[in-house]
Scaffold this active site. Structure first.
Site, short mmCIF file in Angstrom:
data_model
loop_
_atom_site.label_atom_id
_atom_site.label_comp_id
_atom_site.label_asym_id
_atom_site.label_seq_id
_atom_site.Cartn_x
_atom_site.Cartn_y
_atom_site.Cartn_z
N SER A 106 0.74 -1.32 0.00
CA SER A 106 -0.17 0.08 -0.08
C SER A 106 0.82 1.34 0.10
O SER A 106 1.96 1.20 0.56
CB SER A 106 -0.77 0.11 1.05
N TYR A 119 -2.11 0.40 10.64
CA TYR A 119 -2.06 -0.14 9.39
C TYR A 119 -0.78 0.25 8.67
O TYR A 119 -0.24 -0.55 7.82
CB TYR A 119 -3.20 0.51 8.60
#
Ligand code: 8X3
Length: 204
Positions: A106, A119
């Site tokens: 990501s 995250y």
């Protein structure tokens, strides 16, 4: 592209529908469960390509209020899931003579943002793991690619916000986010490069 695809996921009803749509074989898979991973891998056989797609975010709390259970689940899914799958399929990938591991990271693995720490930490870790793997496999016939998307409109935000649909929709208001198909096309392109073309990272 002619791949013989095996798909794994937890939601078996959706998995079967997807497999029927694309002509793949479906097998239940929870990457946080070692026994589930073992059962999946036992039914794989020959393997030239592993796509590590499982992952996700939980919550958007500042560190002051962060929930360690959410952090643990994010680490287990995004990082240890990659470890479990990659470790078990490496022998088959190497034996193929032209193996490839493609992992969905990501932009959150490059850019920290307020509320993202759990995250972010997991996706920074994914990037570290892929970097190490690439070096450890140098000279062996397994390429390692990490694809790092930015904002993609899937169930990502719905899951992050515990099913709060308006809050999830607000994430994509006023922008045209990437789609799952856009990311899938990146995977397809990477996987279709000839063996001497090693695409290390794609930030999308
Ligand atoms: C998702 C990207 O920016 O929402 O992996 O964290 S972001």
């Amino acid at each position: 592209d002619g791949w013989d695809v095996m798909v794994g996921a937890r939601r078996v009803d959706r998995l079967k529908a997807l497999a029927a749509e694309i002509g793949a074989t479906a097998h239940p898979l929870d990457v946080t469960d070692a026994a589930s991973v073992d059962a999946f891998v036992a039914s794989v056989g020959d393997c030239r390509l592993l796509v590590n797609n499982a992952g996700g975010a939980l919550g958007l709390s500042p560190i002051a209020d962060a929930d360690d259970g959410q952090w643990r689940t994010m680490y287990d899914t995004n990082v240890l899931g990659v470890l479990r799958m990659t470790q078990r399929l490496l022998p088959a990938l190497e034996a193929s003579g032209d193996g490839q591991v493609v992992t969905i990271g990501s932009i959150a693995g490059y850019e920290p943002y307020p509320g993202g720490a759990g995250y972010n930490a997991a996706k920074f870790a994914v990037r570290a793991v892929m970097g190490v793997l690439r070096q450890e496999l140098l000279g062996r016939p397994v390429r390692v690619c990490e694809i790092d998307p930015g904002m993609v409109e899937t169930e990502f935000s719905l899951v992050r916000f515990g099913g709060d649909a308006p809050r999830a929709a607000a994430v994509y208001a006023g922008v045209e986010p990437l789609s799952a198909d856009d990311v899938a096309e990146c995977v397809r392109w990477v996987a279709s490069r000839p063996p001497h073309v090693n695409v290390d990272q794609l930030v999308v």
